[in-house]
Design a protein around this motif. Structure first.
Motif, PDB file in Angstrom:
ATOM      1  N   MET A 167       0.845  -1.182   0.000  1.00 34.78           N
ATOM      2  CA  MET A 167       0.000   0.000   0.000  1.00 34.78           C
ATOM      3  C   MET A 167       0.887   1.241   0.000  1.00 34.78           C
ATOM      4  SD  MET A 167      -3.077  -1.088   2.568  1.00 34.78           S
ATOM      5  CE  MET A 167      -2.070  -1.573   3.942  1.00 34.78           C
TER       6      MET A 167
ATOM      7  N   GLN B 184     -12.888   5.383  -6.362  1.00 37.45           N
ATOM      8  CA  GLN B 184     -11.733   4.628  -6.815  1.00 37.45           C
ATOM      9  C   GLN B 184     -11.870   4.229  -8.268  1.00 37.45           C
ATOM     10  OE1 GLN B 184     -11.787   1.346  -3.985  1.00 37.45           O
ATOM     11  NE2 GLN B 184     -12.169  -0.070  -5.655  1.00 37.45           N
TER      12      GLN B 184
ATOM     13  N   LYS C 108      -7.165   5.135  -5.508  1.00 44.15           N
ATOM     14  CA  LYS C 108      -8.316   5.588  -4.739  1.00 44.15           C
ATOM     15  C   LYS C 108      -8.078   7.043  -4.334  1.00 44.15           C
ATOM     16  CE  LYS C 108     -11.273   4.104  -0.938  1.00 44.15           C
ATOM     17  NZ  LYS C 108     -11.458   3.073   0.095  1.00 44.15           N
TER      18      LYS C 108
ATOM     19  N   ASP D 191      -3.098   3.882  -3.227  1.00 33.25           N
ATOM     20  CA  ASP D 191      -3.427   2.694  -3.999  1.00 33.25           C
ATOM     21  C   ASP D 191      -4.734   2.102  -3.461  1.00 33.25           C
ATOM     22  OD1 ASP D 191      -2.789   1.236  -1.734  1.00 33.25           O
ATOM     23  OD2 ASP D 191      -1.002   0.315  -2.572  1.00 33.25           O
TER      24      ASP D 191
ATOM     25  N   GLY E  86      -5.488  -0.582  -1.874  1.00 33.40           N
ATOM     26  CA  GLY E  86      -5.500  -1.322  -0.616  1.00 33.40           C
ATOM     27  C   GLY E  86      -5.755  -0.480   0.620  1.00 33.40           C
TER      28      GLY E  86
ATOM     29  N   PHE F 113       0.134   2.775   6.007  1.00 31.98           N
ATOM     30  CA  PHE F 113      -0.053   2.361   4.617  1.00 31.98           C
ATOM     31  C   PHE F 113       0.937   3.011   3.652  1.00 31.98           C
ATOM     32  CE2 PHE F 113      -3.240   5.541   5.771  1.00 31.98           C
ATOM     33  CZ  PHE F 113      -2.976   6.559   4.860  1.00 31.98           C
TER      34      PHE F 113
END
Length: 145
Positions: free
Chosen positions: A1, A65, A70, A87, A89, A139
């Motif tokens: 991520m 997203q 996203k 990203d 995730g 993340f």
């Protein structure tokens, strides 16, 4: 991520700050044009969401997203907009965007008499603290890139 980039806009669409970390593809247009396109898209999505929602939306538009990234969105009562692209995730990060606004932007820019409001943020302290904060997020991956 990982985190790709972050925009900070005022209520009039002026990009107050932009940072990027793991952005693999550039837009191919001048940054000022990119800022205008991003703000215009946000304005349109907010309007669309508020008009099409079957319920009275307290928070409104929070994220969207694509198949590649996203976009996370946070708007303050004063109209400041914090936008972070990550990203796929990464889950909801409303608290992260709120922290960027309240603990970094308000404390280091709004309360600083040397930082004129409504203009691009020139504070090196704000930039470095923002960078440190984003890099500390669970993340944020130093290997993505």
């Amino acid at each position: 991520m990982t985190v790709h980039n972050l925009y900070l806009f005022d209520r009039n669409g002026v990009c107050l700050h932009y940072s990027e970390w793991h952005r693999k593809k550039q837009a191919g247009i001048p940054k000022e044009e990119e800022y205008k396109l991003m703000y215009g898209m946000l304005f349109s999505i907010r309007s669309f969401v508020s008009k099409m929602s079957p319920l009275d939306m307290k928070d409104g538009f929070l994220s969207f997203q694509t198949s590649r990234y996203k976009l996370h969105y946070y708007e303050t009562p004063t109209g400041i907009k914090v936008v972070m692209n990550t990203d796929l995730g990464v889950g909801p990060i409303r608290d992260v965007l709120h922290h960027i606004y309240s603990a970094l932007y308000v404390e280091l820019v709004v309360k600083n008499p040397l930082c004129p409001l409504g203009q691009t943020v020139q504070s090196e302290l704000f930039r470095s603290r923002l960078d440190s904060y984003v890099r500390s997020l669970p993340f944020f991956s130093a290997r993505a890139g």
